[in-house]
Design a protein around this motif. Structure first.
Motif, PDB file in Angstrom:
ATOM      1  N   GLN A 168      53.346  61.210  57.852  1.00  0.00           N
ATOM      2  CA  GLN A 168      54.455  60.998  57.109  1.00  0.00           C
ATOM      3  C   GLN A 168      54.345  59.357  56.865  1.00  0.00           C
ATOM      4  OE1 GLN A 168      56.369  62.914  55.495  1.00  0.00           O
ATOM      5  NE2 GLN A 168      57.188  64.423  56.824  1.00  0.00           N
ATOM      6  N   THR A 169      54.660  58.847  55.430  1.00  0.00           N
ATOM      7  CA  THR A 169      54.536  57.370  55.539  1.00  0.00           C
ATOM      8  C   THR A 169      56.066  56.566  56.126  1.00  0.00           C
ATOM      9  OG1 THR A 169      53.153  57.522  53.472  1.00  0.00           O
ATOM     10  CG2 THR A 169      54.405  55.356  53.651  1.00  0.00           C
ATOM     11  N   VAL A 170      55.844  55.661  56.723  1.00  0.00           N
ATOM     12  CA  VAL A 170      57.289  54.970  57.093  1.00  0.00           C
ATOM     13  C   VAL A 170      57.146  53.431  56.872  1.00  0.00           C
ATOM     14  CG1 VAL A 170      57.449  56.611  58.825  1.00  0.00           C
ATOM     15  CG2 VAL A 170      56.192  54.737  59.603  1.00  0.00           C
ATOM     16  N   GLU A 171      58.423  52.822  56.794  1.00  0.00           N
ATOM     17  CA  GLU A 171      58.399  51.552  56.868  1.00  0.00           C
ATOM     18  C   GLU A 171      58.257  50.727  58.166  1.00  0.00           C
ATOM     19  OE1 GLU A 171      61.727  50.029  54.648  1.00  0.00           O
ATOM     20  OE2 GLU A 171      61.625  51.745  53.337  1.00  0.00           O
ATOM     21  N   PHE A 172      58.671  51.558  59.045  1.00  0.00           N
ATOM     22  CA  PHE A 172      58.270  51.023  60.421  1.00  0.00           C
ATOM     23  C   PHE A 172      58.332  52.193  61.424  1.00  0.00           C
ATOM     24  CE2 PHE A 172      62.801  51.667  62.265  1.00  0.00           C
ATOM     25  CZ  PHE A 172      63.466  51.784  61.109  1.00  0.00           C
ATOM     26  N   VAL A 173      57.757  52.027  62.502  1.00  0.00           N
ATOM     27  CA  VAL A 173      57.713  52.982  63.555  1.00  0.00           C
ATOM     28  C   VAL A 173      58.490  53.019  64.378  1.00  0.00           C
ATOM     29  CG1 VAL A 173      55.623  53.940  65.319  1.00  0.00           C
ATOM     30  CG2 VAL A 173      55.101  52.966  63.104  1.00  0.00           C
ATOM     31  N   ASP A 174      59.334  54.125  64.760  1.00  0.00           N
ATOM     32  CA  ASP A 174      60.317  54.273  65.822  1.00  0.00           C
ATOM     33  C   ASP A 174      60.052  55.573  66.489  1.00  0.00           C
ATOM     34  OD1 ASP A 174      62.473  54.493  67.475  1.00  0.00           O
ATOM     35  OD2 ASP A 174      64.050  53.903  66.032  1.00  0.00           O
ATOM     36  N   PHE A 175      59.121  55.507  67.539  1.00  0.00           N
ATOM     37  CA  PHE A 175      58.809  56.746  67.982  1.00  0.00           C
ATOM     38  C   PHE A 175      60.054  57.676  68.758  1.00  0.00           C
ATOM     39  CE2 PHE A 175      57.341  59.013  71.910  1.00  0.00           C
ATOM     40  CZ  PHE A 175      56.287  60.051  71.474  1.00  0.00           C
ATOM     41  N   ALA A 176      60.937  57.010  69.183  1.00  0.00           N
ATOM     42  CA  ALA A 176      62.055  57.868  69.738  1.00  0.00           C
ATOM     43  C   ALA A 176      62.958  58.528  68.623  1.00  0.00           C
ATOM     44  CB  ALA A 176      62.901  57.135  70.718  1.00  0.00           C
ATOM     45  N   LYS A 177      63.367  57.582  67.553  1.00  0.00           N
ATOM     46  CA  LYS A 177      64.354  58.058  66.675  1.00  0.00           C
ATOM     47  C   LYS A 177      63.792  58.471  65.332  1.00  0.00           C
ATOM     48  CE  LYS A 177      67.692  54.984  68.990  1.00  0.00           C
ATOM     49  NZ  LYS A 177      68.527  53.799  68.671  1.00  0.00           N
ATOM     50  N   ASP A 178      62.588  58.450  65.039  1.00  0.00           N
ATOM     51  CA  ASP A 178      62.141  58.859  63.745  1.00  0.00           C
ATOM     52  C   ASP A 178      62.363  60.146  63.329  1.00  0.00           C
ATOM     53  OD1 ASP A 178      60.019  58.255  61.231  1.00  0.00           O
ATOM     54  OD2 ASP A 178      59.402  60.311  62.158  1.00  0.00           O
ATOM     55  N   SER A 179      63.096  60.430  62.211  1.00  0.00           N
ATOM     56  CA  SER A 179      63.585  61.693  61.702  1.00  0.00           C
ATOM     57  C   SER A 179      62.419  62.870  61.752  1.00  0.00           C
ATOM     58  CB  SER A 179      64.331  61.524  60.508  1.00  0.00           C
ATOM     59  OG  SER A 179      63.416  61.308  59.330  1.00  0.00           O
ATOM     60  N   TYR A 180      61.374  62.620  61.250  1.00  0.00           N
ATOM     61  CA  TYR A 180      60.197  63.506  61.060  1.00  0.00           C
ATOM     62  C   TYR A 180      59.878  64.009  62.451  1.00  0.00           C
ATOM     63  CZ  TYR A 180      55.597  65.668  60.410  1.00  0.00           C
ATOM     64  OH  TYR A 180      54.207  66.285  60.530  1.00  0.00           O
ATOM     65  N   LEU A 181      59.475  62.910  63.440  1.00  0.00           N
ATOM     66  CA  LEU A 181      59.204  63.387  64.642  1.00  0.00           C
ATOM     67  C   LEU A 181      60.219  64.038  65.629  1.00  0.00           C
ATOM     68  CD1 LEU A 181      57.175  60.083  65.898  1.00  0.00           C
ATOM     69  CD2 LEU A 181      56.450  62.120  64.974  1.00  0.00           C
ATOM     70  N   THR A 182      61.605  63.603  65.283  1.00  0.00           N
ATOM     71  CA  THR A 182      62.580  64.318  65.974  1.00  0.00           C
ATOM     72  C   THR A 182      62.903  65.802  65.453  1.00  0.00           C
ATOM     73  OG1 THR A 182      63.997  62.385  66.275  1.00  0.00           O
ATOM     74  CG2 THR A 182      65.164  64.250  66.084  1.00  0.00           C
ATOM     75  N   LYS A 183      62.572  66.109  64.333  1.00  0.00           N
ATOM     76  CA  LYS A 183      62.717  67.278  63.614  1.00  0.00           C
ATOM     77  C   LYS A 183      61.468  68.285  64.217  1.00  0.00           C
ATOM     78  CE  LYS A 183      62.359  70.174  59.586  1.00  0.00           C
ATOM     79  NZ  LYS A 183      62.102  70.151  57.818  1.00  0.00           N
ATOM     80  N   VAL A 184      60.392  67.814  64.548  1.00  0.00           N
ATOM     81  CA  VAL A 184      59.266  68.469  65.031  1.00  0.00           C
ATOM     82  C   VAL A 184      59.573  68.726  66.301  1.00  0.00           C
ATOM     83  CG1 VAL A 184      56.718  68.264  65.764  1.00  0.00           C
ATOM     84  CG2 VAL A 184      57.537  67.598  63.688  1.00  0.00           C
ATOM     85  N   ARG A 185      60.113  67.750  67.214  1.00  0.00           N
ATOM     86  CA  ARG A 185      60.396  67.930  68.903  1.00  0.00           C
ATOM     87  C   ARG A 185      61.553  69.159  68.695  1.00  0.00           C
ATOM     88  NH1 ARG A 185      60.751  61.739  68.808  1.00  0.00           N
ATOM     89  NH2 ARG A 185      58.624  61.248  69.131  1.00  0.00           N
ATOM     90  N   ARG A 186      62.673  69.080  67.902  1.00  0.00           N
ATOM     91  CA  ARG A 186      63.568  69.971  67.996  1.00  0.00           C
ATOM     92  C   ARG A 186      63.095  71.389  67.738  1.00  0.00           C
ATOM     93  NH1 ARG A 186      66.858  68.189  64.041  1.00  0.00           N
ATOM     94  NH2 ARG A 186      67.664  66.609  65.431  1.00  0.00           N
ATOM     95  N   ASN A 187      62.236  71.507  66.758  1.00  0.00           N
ATOM     96  CA  ASN A 187      61.615  72.950  66.664  1.00  0.00           C
ATOM     97  C   ASN A 187      61.147  73.469  67.690  1.00  0.00           C
ATOM     98  OD1 ASN A 187      62.344  73.361  64.023  1.00  0.00           O
ATOM     99  ND2 ASN A 187      60.386  72.244  63.115  1.00  0.00           N
ATOM    100  N   PHE A 188      60.182  72.492  68.604  1.00  0.00           N
ATOM    101  CA  PHE A 188      59.537  73.099  69.629  1.00  0.00           C
ATOM    102  C   PHE A 188      60.403  73.286  70.719  1.00  0.00           C
ATOM    103  CE2 PHE A 188      55.428  71.030  68.037  1.00  0.00           C
ATOM    104  CZ  PHE A 188      54.707  72.090  67.960  1.00  0.00           C
ATOM    105  N   LEU A 189      61.362  72.397  70.883  1.00  0.00           N
ATOM    106  CA  LEU A 189      62.413  72.806  72.002  1.00  0.00           C
ATOM    107  C   LEU A 189      63.299  73.998  71.974  1.00  0.00           C
ATOM    108  CD1 LEU A 189      63.919  69.123  72.731  1.00  0.00           C
ATOM    109  CD2 LEU A 189      62.353  70.668  74.123  1.00  0.00           C
ATOM    110  N   ASN A 190      63.298  74.651  70.305  1.00  0.00           N
ATOM    111  CA  ASN A 190      63.971  75.869  70.102  1.00  0.00           C
ATOM    112  C   ASN A 190      62.980  76.729  69.962  1.00  0.00           C
ATOM    113  OD1 ASN A 190      66.541  74.773  69.785  1.00  0.00           O
ATOM    114  ND2 ASN A 190      66.373  73.935  67.755  1.00  0.00           N
ATOM    115  N   ASN A 191      61.764  76.584  70.371  1.00  0.00           N
ATOM    116  CA  ASN A 191      60.704  77.771  70.734  1.00  0.00           C
ATOM    117  C   ASN A 191      60.123  78.257  69.232  1.00  0.00           C
ATOM    118  OD1 ASN A 191      60.267  77.799  73.508  1.00  0.00           O
ATOM    119  ND2 ASN A 191      62.284  79.119  73.525  1.00  0.00           N
ATOM    120  N   THR A 192      60.253  77.383  68.457  1.00  0.00           N
ATOM    121  CA  THR A 192      59.716  77.456  66.862  1.00  0.00           C
ATOM    122  C   THR A 192      58.808  76.330  66.389  1.00  0.00           C
ATOM    123  OG1 THR A 192      61.889  78.108  66.167  1.00  0.00           O
ATOM    124  CG2 THR A 192      60.397  77.633  64.577  1.00  0.00           C
ATOM    125  N   TRP A 193      57.323  76.974  66.487  1.00  0.00           N
ATOM    126  CA  TRP A 193      56.473  76.130  65.856  1.00  0.00           C
ATOM    127  C   TRP A 193      56.426  75.820  64.373  1.00  0.00           C
ATOM    128  CZ3 TRP A 193      51.547  74.790  68.561  1.00  0.00           C
ATOM    129  CH2 TRP A 193      51.586  75.025  69.816  1.00  0.00           C
TER     130      TRP A 193
END
Length: 69
Positions: free
Chosen positions: A30-55
């Motif tokens: 995903q193209t970003v203007e700056f990198v925020d490992f903890a708060k990036d919306s794309y990364l957060t969505k991916v992490r949330r899926n895994f925490l909900n047992n959804t790949w």
């Protein structure tokens, strides 16, 4: 089963014009203007899926490889 890469890794692809990120080297970037490992919306969505047992769909090849082990 859960993939830990989105929680501990960050794949960064930088060019003269843009910066793109993804949770791993297999997942689309995903193209970003700056990198925020903890708060990036794309990364957060991916992490949330895994925490909900959804790949996420973009991790289907990884899921299949993990199921073979």
């Amino acid at each position: 089963m859960i993939c830990y890469d989105p929680f501990k890794n960050l794949n960064i692809v930088a060019s003269a014009d843009s910066v793109s990120i993804s949770p791993c080297c297999i997942s689309p970037t995903q193209t970003v203007e700056f990198v925020d490992f903890a708060k990036d919306s794309y990364l957060t969505k991916v992490r949330r899926n895994f925490l909900n047992n959804t790949w996420p769909r973009t991790f289907e090849a990884c899921r299949q490889a993990e199921n073979q082990n």
